[in-house]
Design an enzyme around this catalytic site. Sequence first.
Site, PDB file in Angstrom:
ATOM      1  N   HIS A  25       0.882  -1.127  -0.013  1.00 15.93           N
ATOM      2  CA  HIS A  25       0.079  -0.083  -0.092  1.00 15.93           C
ATOM      3  C   HIS A  25       0.950   1.357  -0.044  1.00 15.93           C
ATOM      4  CE1 HIS A  25      -3.785   2.030   1.069  1.00 15.93           C
ATOM      5  NE2 HIS A  25      -3.313   2.750   1.792  1.00 15.93           N
ATOM      6  N   MET A  35       0.680  11.661  -0.941  1.00 11.84           N
ATOM      7  CA  MET A  35      -0.324  12.757  -0.231  1.00 11.84           C
ATOM      8  C   MET A  35       0.330  13.817  -0.680  1.00 11.84           C
ATOM      9  SD  MET A  35       0.284  11.889   3.686  1.00 11.84           S
ATOM     10  CE  MET A  35      -0.147  10.232   4.370  1.00 11.84           C
ATOM     11  N   MET A  47      -3.923  10.313  -1.993  1.00 12.04           N
ATOM     12  CA  MET A  47      -4.653  11.375  -1.177  1.00 12.04           C
ATOM     13  C   MET A  47      -4.387  12.734  -1.857  1.00 12.04           C
ATOM     14  SD  MET A  47      -4.005   9.405   2.515  1.00 12.04           S
ATOM     15  CE  MET A  47      -2.771   8.476   1.888  1.00 12.04           C
ATOM     16  N   GLY A  52       0.228   8.245   9.588  1.00 10.34           N
ATOM     17  CA  GLY A  52      -0.101   6.962   9.910  1.00 10.34           C
ATOM     18  C   GLY A  52       0.051   6.905  11.509  1.00 10.34           C
ATOM     19  N   ASP A  68      -8.327   0.856   6.022  1.00  9.68           N
ATOM     20  CA  ASP A  68      -7.074   1.740   6.262  1.00  9.68           C
ATOM     21  C   ASP A  68      -7.323   2.451   7.370  1.00  9.68           C
ATOM     22  OD1 ASP A  68      -4.670   2.876   5.837  1.00  9.68           O
ATOM     23  OD2 ASP A  68      -5.199   3.781   3.852  1.00  9.68           O
ATOM     24  N   GLY A  86       0.068  -0.286   8.810  1.00 12.75           N
ATOM     25  CA  GLY A  86       1.194   0.426   8.498  1.00 12.75           C
ATOM     26  C   GLY A  86       2.035   0.348   9.926  1.00 12.75           C
TER      27      GLY A  86
HETATM   28  C1  DX5 Z   1      -3.330   7.318   6.228  1.00  5.25           C
HETATM   29  C2  DX5 Z   1      -2.717   6.356   5.145  1.00  5.25           C
HETATM   30  C3  DX5 Z   1      -2.572   4.983   5.788  1.00  5.25           C
HETATM   31  C4  DX5 Z   1      -1.619   4.907   6.822  1.00  5.25           C
HETATM   32  C5  DX5 Z   1      -2.031   3.926   8.062  1.00  5.25           C
HETATM   33  O1  DX5 Z   1      -3.866   8.478   5.700  1.00  5.25           O
HETATM   34  O2  DX5 Z   1      -3.761   6.242   4.306  1.00  5.25           O
HETATM   35  O3  DX5 Z   1      -2.512   3.956   4.845  1.00  5.25           O
HETATM   36  O4  DX5 Z   1      -0.177   4.492   6.555  1.00  5.25           O
HETATM   37  O5  DX5 Z   1      -1.125   3.639   9.021  1.00  5.25           O
HETATM   38  P1  DX5 Z   1      -1.715   2.888  10.405  1.00  5.25           P
HETATM   39  O6  DX5 Z   1      -1.943   1.579  10.024  1.00  5.25           O
HETATM   40  O7  DX5 Z   1      -0.405   3.205  11.035  1.00  5.25           O
HETATM   41  O8  DX5 Z   1      -2.986   3.606  10.804  1.00  5.25           O
HETATM   42 ZN    ZN Z   2      -3.534   4.598   2.927  1.00  4.47          ZN
END
Ligand code: DX5
Ligand code: ZN
Length: 223
Positions: free
Chosen positions: A32, A36, A67, A143, A174, A196
Amino acid sequence: MIILAPSLLGADFKHLEQDIKAVEQAGAMYLHLDVMDGAFVPSISFGMPVIKALRSCTDMVFDVHMMVEEPARYVDVVRECGADLICVHAEACKHLDSTVRQIRQSGAKAGVALNPATSLAAVEMVLPLVDMVLVMSVNPGFGGQKFIPYTVEKVRSLRRKLDEMGLAADIQVDGGVTLANVEELLKAGANVIVAGTSVFQGDAGENVGRFLEIFDRYESGLR
Ligand code: DX5
Ligand code: ZN
């Protein structure tokens, strides 16, 4: 089929290749990749050159989560850099239908993501055109955030709606997914799990193994 998609955002950017190999060897099928733009979400992560460079490190499916405002501007180039699946936010597209068609035209699989507060109605009309719907379980941008519990019910309603429509699209979740809450998401109907922090904090290979064990146990319970 239940798929684990480790989110590269949780990896150590000093040694991405090493971290990717660790999750690939442990059996994760998707990688994944969170792009951003600092406009749709507050933060800026990485973009096309990084995706292109990583393409030669692995055969994993590149699941690119855009994003980005008006992602249609980047669909073709992201595909050329090696994306297998391109997921755009319904909130970021003025013309969601044409953006989804553009993704399919590029040869990639098409996904549409919804922020936690966005209703399923925002994606309903294009459900027959998409391979995957991403239900965000945190507000996108970073994350390591805490899982928002009401999104479980959203996953359940979406799976019900897809079943009613006779569609077998994947449902991805996610944000804030852990070994402790993943089973509840599988039960609700999710089948592509992004993780993540819960993969890359500690031993990534072992963490992938733990997720896959839960998936196996869940799937054998269904048989
Ligand atoms: C957040 C991202 C996620 C992020 C998830 O905006 O889209 O993909 O990396 O991270 P965790 O699993 O740590 O919430
Ligand atoms: Zn994501």
